[in-house]
Design a protein around this motif. Sequence first.
Motif, short mmCIF file in Angstrom:
data_model
loop_
_atom_site.label_atom_id
_atom_site.label_comp_id
_atom_site.label_asym_id
_atom_site.label_seq_id
_atom_site.Cartn_x
_atom_site.Cartn_y
_atom_site.Cartn_z
N ASP A 156 41.66 34.39 42.66
CA ASP A 156 40.87 35.52 42.14
C ASP A 156 41.76 36.74 41.94
N ASN A 157 42.67 36.96 42.88
CA ASN A 157 43.58 38.10 42.79
C ASN A 157 44.51 37.95 41.59
N GLY B 194 37.11 45.63 43.26
CA GLY B 194 37.44 44.92 44.49
C GLY B 194 37.40 45.86 45.67
N LYS C 2 41.14 36.00 31.31
CA LYS C 2 41.09 36.90 30.16
C LYS C 2 41.61 36.16 28.92
N ASN D 241 46.80 39.87 32.52
CA ASN D 241 46.20 40.16 31.21
C ASN D 241 46.72 39.22 30.12
N TYR E 30 37.74 28.83 38.07
CA TYR E 30 38.23 30.11 37.56
C TYR E 30 38.69 30.04 36.11
N ILE F 129 40.85 48.70 39.33
CA ILE F 129 40.53 47.27 39.32
C ILE F 129 39.42 47.03 40.33
N LYS G 189 44.45 49.15 47.83
CA LYS G 189 44.37 48.65 46.46
C LYS G 189 45.53 49.22 45.66
N LYS H 135 29.66 39.15 41.97
CA LYS H 135 30.56 40.17 42.53
C LYS H 135 29.99 40.74 43.82
N LYS I 81 36.91 32.39 33.88
CA LYS I 81 37.02 33.79 34.26
C LYS I 81 38.32 34.42 33.77
N LYS J 184 42.63 38.43 38.29
CA LYS J 184 42.23 39.82 38.12
C LYS J 184 43.36 40.67 37.54
#
Length: 418
Positions: free
Chosen positions: A325-326, A380, A293, A332, A288, A378, A373, A249, A291, A329
């Motif tokens: 990545d976005n 970032g 969820k 869910n 990814y 979140i 944001k 990160k 990564k 993130k």
Amino acid sequence: MLTLLLYTAKESQVSSIILLVLLSIVLLVLVVFLFLQIKKGKELKIELSQLDNIKENNILNEFVLKALRIATWHMDIKAQELTYDSDYRDSGNGWIADAAVTNGSINNGLGMLHEQDAPRVAKSLSDLCEGIIKEYHEEYRVRIPNSDKVYWEESYSTVAERDVDGKATLIVGTSKRIDERKNMESALVEARNRAEESDRLKSAFIANMSHEIRTPLNAIVGFTSVLPDISDEEERKMLLNLVHENTQKLLLIIDDVVNISKIEAGEVELVLMAFDICPELNSISDQYRNKLKPGVTLNTEFASDSQIITTDPTRLMEIMKHLIDNAVKFTNEGSVTVGFTQPTNGRIHIFVRDTGIGVEKSLQERIFERFFKVDEFIPGAGLGLSICRTMAFSMGGNVYIESAPGKGSTLWLEIPMQ
């Protein structure tokens, strides 16, 4: 005989006196005439001098009007006529509103003005005529016929004559084109806005970076400090994984900062080459998968098994990394899909579709602003999408979003095939 001689002598004396009187009168008249001639000559000399001064002043005034590119005019209020006495305005774009265009009518002249300026100018002229103001000064836009273009003009005027009732009968004034000044003012305003935006971005950068860097750094320092005291291998492995995760990160944040700095400095150079995007997209998608969820899947959806394009593969994969990545993130549950559509008109559309929280219509352009944001909770720095769009621009493309709250989002990368 003696009597005759005495009469003749007497008559001769009278004639001499009369002649002398007449000569005196003539001499006096000549003196008076000469005096009047001298006086008239002086007056003529003064008038000639004044004419020379007027001529000299007219030449000087004409020179000043030419140098300043000014038009002089007068308005006959009763006749509602506008007359240009002299016009040295620069017609920069090949057109300018003058007496030939307005047909001498005040209303026609006002009709040439921009609809937002005409009422204000008309009111100022009315106030001038009624004596509410002593001098008129306005800046306004003049519409150019058969186009959507305008030019700027500045006018000064005052009342030159009034009737016995005090009503204005004659207005005199000047006009000048001020396009260059207005352009300079706009440039100064734009420069000021850019400076203010730069200052705001610096403040936002410091505020965001201090928080975003501190969060993973605190985790790294905290976990590594307790590692020597941990003897259980499973717990040590978990802590090392957390340290590794926070290190990644932190590296990602630093990479974003470096990229944005390079973009600002104009140091981003493209290295163009032909390559197949299918294996590249598969490779970055695989990175990814671990990564995601719990319950979320990552899929690929390609229009063909092979697609050759010519662009900078490093920049392309960097954009895709941010987009995936976005999506990961903010998703869910459901899925994240990476793919591309069949090329059209020499351009290819690569997408990342998710079933995440979605973005409101009002925020869909703001998400591409730096440090913005949607959800402050979140992790970032708010730089990823801004970097994506800037890099896409440099590649001749664009990044845009299609989304609705609660229905997920699709981020599109559009770039030329070559």
